[in-house]
Write an enzyme that holds these catalytic residues in place. Structure first.
Site, PDB file in Angstrom:
ATOM      1  N   ASP A  29       1.157  -1.432   0.009  1.00  0.00           N
ATOM      2  CA  ASP A  29       0.019  -0.153  -0.012  1.00  0.00           C
ATOM      3  C   ASP A  29       1.202   0.853  -0.099  1.00  0.00           C
ATOM      4  OD1 ASP A  29      -3.260   0.240   0.655  1.00  0.00           O
ATOM      5  OD2 ASP A  29      -1.830   1.932   1.107  1.00  0.00           O
ATOM      6  N   ILE A  30       0.607   2.288  -0.696  1.00  0.00           N
ATOM      7  CA  ILE A  30       0.910   3.347  -0.990  1.00  0.00           C
ATOM      8  C   ILE A  30       1.201   4.440   0.133  1.00  0.00           C
ATOM      9  CG2 ILE A  30       0.110   4.597  -2.252  1.00  0.00           C
ATOM     10  CD1 ILE A  30       1.623   5.505  -4.705  1.00  0.00           C
ATOM     11  N   GLN A  92     -15.343   2.009   1.350  1.00  0.00           N
ATOM     12  CA  GLN A  92     -13.667   2.134   0.025  1.00  0.00           C
ATOM     13  C   GLN A  92     -13.959   3.316  -0.761  1.00  0.00           C
ATOM     14  OE1 GLN A  92     -16.639  -1.550  -2.543  1.00  0.00           O
ATOM     15  NE2 GLN A  92     -14.190  -1.224  -3.600  1.00  0.00           N
ATOM     16  N   VAL A  93     -12.786   3.264  -1.305  1.00  0.00           N
ATOM     17  CA  VAL A  93     -12.205   4.133  -2.006  1.00  0.00           C
ATOM     18  C   VAL A  93     -12.114   4.372  -3.308  1.00  0.00           C
ATOM     19  CG1 VAL A  93     -10.258   6.132  -2.664  1.00  0.00           C
ATOM     20  CG2 VAL A  93     -10.886   5.709   0.032  1.00  0.00           C
ATOM     21  N   HIS A  98     -10.031  -5.213  -2.971  1.00  0.00           N
ATOM     22  CA  HIS A  98      -9.400  -5.975  -2.388  1.00  0.00           C
ATOM     23  C   HIS A  98      -9.039  -6.238  -0.680  1.00  0.00           C
ATOM     24  CE1 HIS A  98      -9.686  -1.409  -2.052  1.00  0.00           C
ATOM     25  NE2 HIS A  98      -9.369  -1.302  -1.404  1.00  0.00           N
ATOM     26  N   HIS A 100      -6.724  -5.999   2.728  1.00  0.00           N
ATOM     27  CA  HIS A 100      -5.669  -5.111   3.852  1.00  0.00           C
ATOM     28  C   HIS A 100      -5.234  -6.114   4.180  1.00  0.00           C
ATOM     29  CE1 HIS A 100      -6.798  -1.033   2.285  1.00  0.00           C
ATOM     30  NE2 HIS A 100      -8.420  -0.871   1.892  1.00  0.00           N
TER      31      HIS A 100
HETATM   32  P1  5GP Z   1      -9.758   1.404   0.693  1.00  0.00           P
HETATM   33  O1  5GP Z   1     -10.836   1.613  -0.964  1.00  0.00           O
HETATM   34  O2  5GP Z   1     -10.019   0.080   0.891  1.00  0.00           O
HETATM   35  O3  5GP Z   1     -10.140   2.917   1.398  1.00  0.00           O
HETATM   36  O4  5GP Z   1      -8.062   1.102   0.093  1.00  0.00           O
HETATM   37  C1  5GP Z   1      -7.641   2.224  -1.149  1.00  0.00           C
HETATM   38  C2  5GP Z   1      -6.108   1.653  -0.305  1.00  0.00           C
HETATM   39  O5  5GP Z   1      -5.510   1.642  -1.576  1.00  0.00           O
HETATM   40  C3  5GP Z   1      -5.476   2.906   0.191  1.00  0.00           C
HETATM   41  O6  5GP Z   1      -5.003   2.115   1.521  1.00  0.00           O
HETATM   42  C4  5GP Z   1      -4.464   3.157  -0.041  1.00  0.00           C
HETATM   43  O7  5GP Z   1      -3.935   4.268   0.159  1.00  0.00           O
HETATM   44  C5  5GP Z   1      -4.517   2.713  -1.745  1.00  0.00           C
HETATM   45  N1  5GP Z   1      -4.298   3.297  -2.795  1.00  0.00           N
HETATM   46  C6  5GP Z   1      -4.608   4.077  -3.501  1.00  0.00           C
HETATM   47  N2  5GP Z   1      -3.843   4.356  -4.640  1.00  0.00           N
HETATM   48  C7  5GP Z   1      -2.476   3.334  -4.294  1.00  0.00           C
HETATM   49  C8  5GP Z   1      -1.766   3.681  -5.292  1.00  0.00           C
HETATM   50  O8  5GP Z   1      -1.484   4.056  -6.518  1.00  0.00           O
HETATM   51  N3  5GP Z   1      -0.542   2.345  -5.417  1.00  0.00           N
HETATM   52  C9  5GP Z   1      -0.670   1.704  -4.501  1.00  0.00           C
HETATM   53  N4  5GP Z   1       0.620   0.737  -3.668  1.00  0.00           N
HETATM   54  N5  5GP Z   1      -1.833   1.745  -2.935  1.00  0.00           N
HETATM   55  C10 5GP Z   1      -2.604   2.555  -4.032  1.00  0.00           C
END
Ligand code: 5GP
Ligand code: ZN
Length: 136
Positions: A29-30, A92-93, A98, A100
């Site tokens: 994760d970035i 969810q973003v 995915h 974690h």
């Molecule tokens: P969620 O959708 O579960 O809230 O989390 C999305 C996750 O994707 C976040 O933890 C965010 O840091 C990670 N993320 C978003 N864009 C990128 C990217 O371009 N590269 C990586 N490695 N992680 C990403």
């Protein structure tokens, strides 16, 4: 389709890959919550748990199990949280399913696994269980 995780899987956007097989891709994760925070995704685009095929769901969990062991050893974690968000209301973003994998240590200050415990109303709990069972 303009999906950031599909582009990562295809190598069009760089990532720090830790695992890949025919069906699954895993990368760091970035914006890590802590050391070793890793994302595991199906290669076939599916937005969330409601859309993913049963076979891909199995494949993702298979990889999550293998990776959890490797991550725990690799960063010498005390424990692991596995977290997966579905829908904006759930936080969810990125709309590509995915999982974690989040290494944990005693007293690491991460609060995602702590919520206030409050005894529920058993009648209400049973009523809700019935509503779920009729949908199965
Ligand atoms: P969620 O959708 O579960 O809230 O989390 C999305 C996750 O994707 C976040 O933890 C965010 O840091 C990670 N993320 C978003 N864009 C990128 C990217 O371009 N590269 C990586 N490695 N992680 C990403
Ligand atoms: Zn995608």
């Amino acid at each position: 389709m303009d999906c950031i995780f599909c582009k990562i899987i295809q190598g069009k956007i760089p990532s720090v890959k830790v695992y890949e097989d025919d069906n699954v891709f895993a990368f760091m994760d970035i914006n890590p919550i802590g050391t070793g925070h890793t994302l595991v995704v199906p290669k076939t685009h599916a937005e969330d748990i409601f859309e993913i095929s049963e076979q891909d769901a199995i494949e993702v969990l298979r990889a999550v199990r293998i990776l959890s062991t490797a991550i725990k050893k690799g960063v010498q974690a005390d424990g692991i949280n596995i977290l997966q968000l579905n829908g904006k209301a759930a936080g969810q973003v990125v709309p590509h399913l995915h999982v974690h994998i989040i290494p944990r240590w005693f007293d690491d200050g991460i609060t995602i696994s702590h919520w206030p415990m409050k005894a529920g109303d058993m009648d209400k709990i049973k009523e809700v269980a019935e509503k779920i069972k009729v949908e199965l």
